[in-house]
Design a protein around this motif. Structure first.
Motif, short mmCIF file in Angstrom:
data_model
loop_
_atom_site.label_atom_id
_atom_site.label_comp_id
_atom_site.label_asym_id
_atom_site.label_seq_id
_atom_site.Cartn_x
_atom_site.Cartn_y
_atom_site.Cartn_z
N GLY A 16 3.81 -8.95 15.22
CA GLY A 16 3.90 -9.47 13.86
C GLY A 16 2.60 -10.15 13.44
N ARG A 17 2.01 -10.91 14.37
CA ARG A 17 0.75 -11.57 14.05
C ARG A 17 -0.36 -10.53 13.83
N LYS A 18 -0.30 -9.44 14.57
CA LYS A 18 -1.27 -8.35 14.38
C LYS A 18 -1.07 -7.69 13.01
N ARG A 19 0.19 -7.43 12.64
CA ARG A 19 0.47 -6.84 11.33
C ARG A 19 -0.03 -7.75 10.21
N LEU A 20 0.19 -9.06 10.36
CA LEU A 20 -0.26 -10.02 9.35
C LEU A 20 -1.77 -9.92 9.14
N ARG A 21 -2.53 -9.89 10.24
CA ARG A 21 -3.99 -9.77 10.14
C ARG A 21 -4.39 -8.45 9.48
N GLN A 22 -3.71 -7.37 9.83
CA GLN A 22 -4.04 -6.06 9.27
C GLN A 22 -3.76 -6.00 7.77
N VAL A 23 -2.64 -6.57 7.35
CA VAL A 23 -2.31 -6.59 5.93
C VAL A 23 -3.38 -7.37 5.16
N ALA A 24 -3.73 -8.55 5.67
CA ALA A 24 -4.74 -9.38 5.00
C ALA A 24 -6.08 -8.66 4.92
N LYS A 25 -6.51 -8.04 6.01
CA LYS A 25 -7.81 -7.35 6.01
C LYS A 25 -7.81 -6.19 5.01
N ASN A 26 -6.72 -5.46 4.91
CA ASN A 26 -6.65 -4.37 3.95
C ASN A 26 -6.71 -4.90 2.52
N PRO A 45 -5.58 3.14 -10.77
CA PRO A 45 -4.29 3.61 -10.26
C PRO A 45 -4.38 4.30 -8.90
N ALA A 46 -5.41 5.10 -8.67
CA ALA A 46 -5.56 5.79 -7.39
C ALA A 46 -5.81 4.80 -6.26
N GLN A 47 -6.64 3.78 -6.52
CA GLN A 47 -6.89 2.75 -5.52
C GLN A 47 -5.61 2.01 -5.17
N CYS A 48 -4.83 1.72 -6.19
CA CYS A 48 -3.57 1.00 -5.98
C CYS A 48 -2.65 1.80 -5.08
N LYS A 49 -2.56 3.08 -5.31
CA LYS A 49 -1.69 3.95 -4.51
C LYS A 49 -2.17 4.00 -3.06
N ILE A 50 -3.49 4.11 -2.87
CA ILE A 50 -4.07 4.15 -1.52
C ILE A 50 -3.76 2.85 -0.78
N LEU A 51 -3.98 1.72 -1.44
CA LEU A 51 -3.71 0.42 -0.82
C LEU A 51 -2.23 0.27 -0.51
N GLN A 52 -1.39 0.64 -1.44
CA GLN A 52 0.05 0.54 -1.24
C GLN A 52 0.50 1.35 -0.02
N GLU A 53 0.02 2.58 0.08
CA GLU A 53 0.40 3.43 1.20
C GLU A 53 -0.11 2.88 2.52
N SER A 54 -1.34 2.36 2.54
CA SER A 54 -1.88 1.81 3.79
C SER A 54 -1.09 0.57 4.23
N LEU A 55 -0.69 -0.27 3.27
CA LEU A 55 0.08 -1.46 3.63
C LEU A 55 1.49 -1.09 4.10
N LYS A 56 2.08 -0.08 3.47
CA LYS A 56 3.42 0.36 3.88
C LYS A 56 3.41 0.90 5.31
N GLU A 57 2.28 1.49 5.73
CA GLU A 57 2.16 1.98 7.10
C GLU A 57 2.04 0.85 8.11
N ILE A 58 1.52 -0.30 7.68
CA ILE A 58 1.31 -1.43 8.57
C ILE A 58 2.58 -2.24 8.77
N ILE A 59 3.27 -2.55 7.70
CA ILE A 59 4.41 -3.48 7.80
C ILE A 59 5.59 -2.85 8.53
N ASP A 60 6.44 -3.71 9.02
CA ASP A 60 7.73 -3.31 9.59
C ASP A 60 8.76 -3.59 8.50
#
Length: 96
Positions: A16-26, A45-60
């Motif tokens: 969880g602490r690793k996920r937190l750091r990854q979300v913040a860095k993204n 809009p394209a940047q928003c979608k990219i960021l959203q998808e990358s964050l969804k891959e990180i979180i549980d």
């Protein structure tokens, strides 16, 4: 468009602490931290979608929460700020 991103990551274990750091860095790649788990981002809009998808891959999704608030292009009239640590200024240059 102006987007407010908030998150709450369960940090009870090392993963969880690793996920937190990854979300913040993204999020730091796309915007400015205005509170511990809150970022203001001026995105295409394209940047928003990219960021959203990358964050969804990180979180549980069973333990964490991720929220996007879309304030649009006329966000200056929708934000009031009091105290320290101002967010993005409308005319401020943001280098990504």
């Amino acid at each position: 468009m102006f987007v407010l991103i908030t998150y709450d990551v369960n940090t009870e274990d090392a993963s969880g602490r690793k996920r937190l750091r990854q979300v913040a860095k993204n999020c730091e790649k796309y915007g400015k931290r205005v509170q511990c788990s809150v970022f203001e981002c001026d995105l295409e809009p394209a940047q928003c979608k990219i960021l959203q998808e990358s964050l969804k891959e990180i979180i549980d999704a069973g333990k964490d929460s991720l929220r996007f608030y879309y304030l649009g292009n006329r966000y200056k009239t929708k934000i009031e700020h009091f105290g320290i640590k101002k967010g993005l200024e409308a005319d401020e240059i943001l280098i990504l």
